[in-house]
Design a protein around this motif. Sequence first.
Motif, PDB file in Angstrom:
ATOM      1  N   GLU A   1       0.820  -1.213   0.000  1.00  0.00           N
ATOM      2  CA  GLU A   1       0.000   0.000   0.000  1.00  0.00           C
ATOM      3  C   GLU A   1       0.854   1.264   0.000  1.00  0.00           C
ATOM      4  OE1 GLU A   1      -3.316   1.642   3.026  1.00  0.00           O
ATOM      5  OE2 GLU A   1      -3.739  -0.361   2.219  1.00  0.00           O
ATOM      6  N   SER A   2       2.119   1.137   0.402  1.00  0.00           N
ATOM      7  CA  SER A   2       3.003   2.304   0.412  1.00  0.00           C
ATOM      8  C   SER A   2       3.321   2.791  -0.996  1.00  0.00           C
ATOM      9  CB  SER A   2       4.304   1.984   1.159  1.00  0.00           C
ATOM     10  OG  SER A   2       5.046   0.982   0.481  1.00  0.00           O
ATOM     11  N   ASP A   3       2.983   1.977  -2.000  1.00  0.00           N
ATOM     12  CA  ASP A   3       3.195   2.366  -3.393  1.00  0.00           C
ATOM     13  C   ASP A   3       1.938   2.993  -3.996  1.00  0.00           C
ATOM     14  OD1 ASP A   3       4.918   2.568  -5.596  1.00  0.00           O
ATOM     15  OD2 ASP A   3       4.193   0.696  -6.477  1.00  0.00           O
ATOM     16  N   CYS A   4       0.899   3.164  -3.166  1.00  0.00           N
ATOM     17  CA  CYS A   4      -0.390   3.681  -3.654  1.00  0.00           C
ATOM     18  C   CYS A   4      -0.795   4.976  -2.952  1.00  0.00           C
ATOM     19  CB  CYS A   4      -1.483   2.631  -3.441  1.00  0.00           C
ATOM     20  SG  CYS A   4      -1.137   1.030  -4.193  1.00  0.00           S
ATOM     21  N   ILE A   5       0.130   5.601  -2.253  1.00  0.00           N
ATOM     22  CA  ILE A   5      -0.178   6.805  -1.483  1.00  0.00           C
ATOM     23  C   ILE A   5      -0.456   7.983  -2.416  1.00  0.00           C
ATOM     24  CG2 ILE A   5       0.719   8.429   0.234  1.00  0.00           C
ATOM     25  CD1 ILE A   5       2.470   6.146   1.299  1.00  0.00           C
ATOM     26  N   ASP A   6      -1.427   8.791  -2.049  1.00  0.00           N
ATOM     27  CA  ASP A   6      -1.761   9.998  -2.811  1.00  0.00           C
ATOM     28  C   ASP A   6      -0.708  11.067  -2.500  1.00  0.00           C
ATOM     29  OD1 ASP A   6      -2.822  12.356  -3.866  1.00  0.00           O
ATOM     30  OD2 ASP A   6      -4.892  11.771  -3.436  1.00  0.00           O
ATOM     31  N   VAL A   7       0.338  11.094  -3.304  1.00  0.00           N
ATOM     32  CA  VAL A   7       1.489  11.962  -3.032  1.00  0.00           C
ATOM     33  C   VAL A   7       1.120  13.445  -2.963  1.00  0.00           C
ATOM     34  CG1 VAL A   7       3.742  12.735  -3.890  1.00  0.00           C
ATOM     35  CG2 VAL A   7       3.156  10.298  -3.915  1.00  0.00           C
ATOM     36  N   PRO A   8       0.411  14.010  -3.956  1.00  0.00           N
ATOM     37  CA  PRO A   8       0.071  15.442  -3.877  1.00  0.00           C
ATOM     38  C   PRO A   8      -0.746  15.791  -2.637  1.00  0.00           C
ATOM     39  CG  PRO A   8      -0.286  14.610  -6.097  1.00  0.00           C
ATOM     40  CD  PRO A   8      -0.048  13.411  -5.229  1.00  0.00           C
ATOM     41  N   ALA A   9      -1.693  14.924  -2.268  1.00  0.00           N
ATOM     42  CA  ALA A   9      -2.525  15.194  -1.092  1.00  0.00           C
ATOM     43  C   ALA A   9      -1.687  15.199   0.176  1.00  0.00           C
ATOM     44  CB  ALA A   9      -3.638  14.152  -0.986  1.00  0.00           C
ATOM     45  N   VAL A  10      -0.772  14.243   0.292  1.00  0.00           N
ATOM     46  CA  VAL A  10       0.091  14.173   1.475  1.00  0.00           C
ATOM     47  C   VAL A  10       0.996  15.393   1.558  1.00  0.00           C
ATOM     48  CG1 VAL A  10       1.982  12.920   2.579  1.00  0.00           C
ATOM     49  CG2 VAL A  10       0.070  11.653   1.589  1.00  0.00           C
ATOM     50  N   GLN A  11       1.614  15.755   0.454  1.00  0.00           N
ATOM     51  CA  GLN A  11       2.550  16.878   0.475  1.00  0.00           C
ATOM     52  C   GLN A  11       1.847  18.189   0.812  1.00  0.00           C
ATOM     53  OE1 GLN A  11       4.561  16.548  -3.328  1.00  0.00           O
ATOM     54  NE2 GLN A  11       6.009  15.035  -2.542  1.00  0.00           N
ATOM     55  N   ALA A  12       0.629  18.360   0.314  1.00  0.00           N
ATOM     56  CA  ALA A  12      -0.138  19.566   0.641  1.00  0.00           C
ATOM     57  C   ALA A  12      -0.494  19.591   2.125  1.00  0.00           C
ATOM     58  CB  ALA A  12      -1.403  19.627  -0.209  1.00  0.00           C
ATOM     59  N   ALA A  13      -0.903  18.435   2.656  1.00  0.00           N
ATOM     60  CA  ALA A  13      -1.272  18.351   4.071  1.00  0.00           C
ATOM     61  C   ALA A  13      -0.057  18.561   4.972  1.00  0.00           C
ATOM     62  CB  ALA A  13      -1.914  17.000   4.359  1.00  0.00           C
ATOM     63  N   LEU A  14       1.094  18.034   4.571  1.00  0.00           N
ATOM     64  CA  LEU A  14       2.310  18.213   5.364  1.00  0.00           C
ATOM     65  C   LEU A  14       2.771  19.667   5.359  1.00  0.00           C
ATOM     66  CD1 LEU A  14       4.406  15.020   4.535  1.00  0.00           C
ATOM     67  CD2 LEU A  14       3.429  15.655   6.750  1.00  0.00           C
ATOM     68  N   ASP A  15       2.611  20.345   4.246  1.00  0.00           N
ATOM     69  CA  ASP A  15       2.958  21.772   4.193  1.00  0.00           C
ATOM     70  C   ASP A  15       2.141  22.551   5.219  1.00  0.00           C
ATOM     71  OD1 ASP A  15       4.868  21.495   2.243  1.00  0.00           O
ATOM     72  OD2 ASP A  15       3.529  22.012   0.576  1.00  0.00           O
ATOM     73  N   GLN A  16       0.863  22.222   5.318  1.00  0.00           N
ATOM     74  CA  GLN A  16      -0.002  22.889   6.294  1.00  0.00           C
ATOM     75  C   GLN A  16       0.415  22.545   7.720  1.00  0.00           C
ATOM     76  OE1 GLN A  16      -4.156  22.176   5.532  1.00  0.00           O
ATOM     77  NE2 GLN A  16      -4.062  22.923   3.427  1.00  0.00           N
ATOM     78  N   LEU A  17       0.743  21.270   7.953  1.00  0.00           N
ATOM     79  CA  LEU A  17       1.175  20.846   9.286  1.00  0.00           C
ATOM     80  C   LEU A  17       2.443  21.579   9.707  1.00  0.00           C
ATOM     81  CD1 LEU A  17       0.988  18.840  11.730  1.00  0.00           C
ATOM     82  CD2 LEU A  17       2.456  17.307  10.397  1.00  0.00           C
ATOM     83  N   ARG A  18       3.402  21.682   8.800  1.00  0.00           N
ATOM     84  CA  ARG A  18       4.678  22.325   9.120  1.00  0.00           C
ATOM     85  C   ARG A  18       4.504  23.807   9.419  1.00  0.00           C
ATOM     86  NH1 ARG A  18       7.092  19.266   3.890  1.00  0.00           N
ATOM     87  NH2 ARG A  18       7.433  17.203   4.843  1.00  0.00           N
ATOM     88  N   GLN A  19       3.557  24.443   8.744  1.00  0.00           N
ATOM     89  CA  GLN A  19       3.303  25.860   8.996  1.00  0.00           C
ATOM     90  C   GLN A  19       2.519  26.065  10.292  1.00  0.00           C
ATOM     91  OE1 GLN A  19       1.432  27.635   5.545  1.00  0.00           O
ATOM     92  NE2 GLN A  19       2.926  26.740   4.139  1.00  0.00           N
ATOM     93  N   LYS A  20       1.539  25.207  10.495  1.00  0.00           N
ATOM     94  CA  LYS A  20       0.664  25.344  11.658  1.00  0.00           C
ATOM     95  C   LYS A  20       1.328  24.870  12.941  1.00  0.00           C
ATOM     96  CE  LYS A  20      -3.935  23.944  13.305  1.00  0.00           C
ATOM     97  NZ  LYS A  20      -5.156  23.155  12.977  1.00  0.00           N
ATOM     98  N   ARG A  21       2.101  23.792  12.826  1.00  0.00           N
ATOM     99  CA  ARG A  21       2.695  23.189  14.026  1.00  0.00           C
ATOM    100  C   ARG A  21       4.141  22.793  13.735  1.00  0.00           C
ATOM    101  NH1 ARG A  21       2.089  17.885  16.347  1.00  0.00           N
ATOM    102  NH2 ARG A  21       0.634  17.300  14.705  1.00  0.00           N
ATOM    103  N   PRO A  22       5.044  23.767  13.626  1.00  0.00           N
ATOM    104  CA  PRO A  22       6.448  23.442  13.345  1.00  0.00           C
ATOM    105  C   PRO A  22       7.069  22.645  14.482  1.00  0.00           C
ATOM    106  CG  PRO A  22       6.221  25.747  13.957  1.00  0.00           C
ATOM    107  CD  PRO A  22       4.833  25.213  13.795  1.00  0.00           C
ATOM    108  N   ALA A  23       8.026  21.792  14.132  1.00  0.00           N
ATOM    109  CA  ALA A  23       8.724  21.017  15.158  1.00  0.00           C
ATOM    110  C   ALA A  23       9.456  21.977  16.076  1.00  0.00           C
ATOM    111  CB  ALA A  23       9.701  20.048  14.506  1.00  0.00           C
ATOM    112  N   ALA A  24       9.148  21.905  17.368  1.00  0.00           N
ATOM    113  CA  ALA A  24       9.702  22.860  18.330  1.00  0.00           C
ATOM    114  C   ALA A  24      10.768  22.198  19.187  1.00  0.00           C
ATOM    115  CB  ALA A  24       8.588  23.405  19.219  1.00  0.00           C
TER     116      ALA A  24
END
Length: 210
Positions: A180-203
Amino acid sequence: MGFFDAFFKEHQRTKSEEIYDNALQIFNSPELQNQALSGELADKVRHGEDCDVLPGAYGRFGHDATNPIPVNGPSGEFVYLSRLRLRRTGSMVFFHKAGQVGNLDVFELTNVSGKFVDRLYVDMYHPRCSRRYPDGYTLEREAVFPRGVTTTLADFPKGLYKAIKKEAKLRLGIDVAEKESDCIDVPAVQAALDQLRQKRPAAPIMKPLK
């Protein structure tokens, strides 16, 4: 099919099963994983605190740098995170190492649809993996197929499947990965991670563990 052809096929099948059995044993044995370590890392892991939660830890388990998940070295990270599933849906999660905060490793996680992303903090200087799991997750009894990597993928989760197989070959002696790791929705994940990094940066840890 002649006798020798049948014998050869049976022998090959048995050999393949033996390889998979050995890999599965390593995947679920902290003792075997620790035996493969060497040098300073081996010493730190073997003499680390044997615990499910770090003494003096505070905050949300796994989600806060002040309460990281104890595991046994990089192999422990590889195994523990491959056993996590989402509590609400039962979905598998996939991961890569996003960076470090002090002595802690920081992992980003997602599911196949990209509708879920998260960040977890892991402390690898312990002799075994914690039996606890962060809020929102469950922990499978044993690992079957690896679902992520302990290295950083610049375009995560793009290329994850091949990267998992490469690390599995190194750690388990066989190039396997959760399909299943070869079936991940790459654009959706990358967009969601961009939001996570902006909203909750690693502190960084603001104060030492008690």
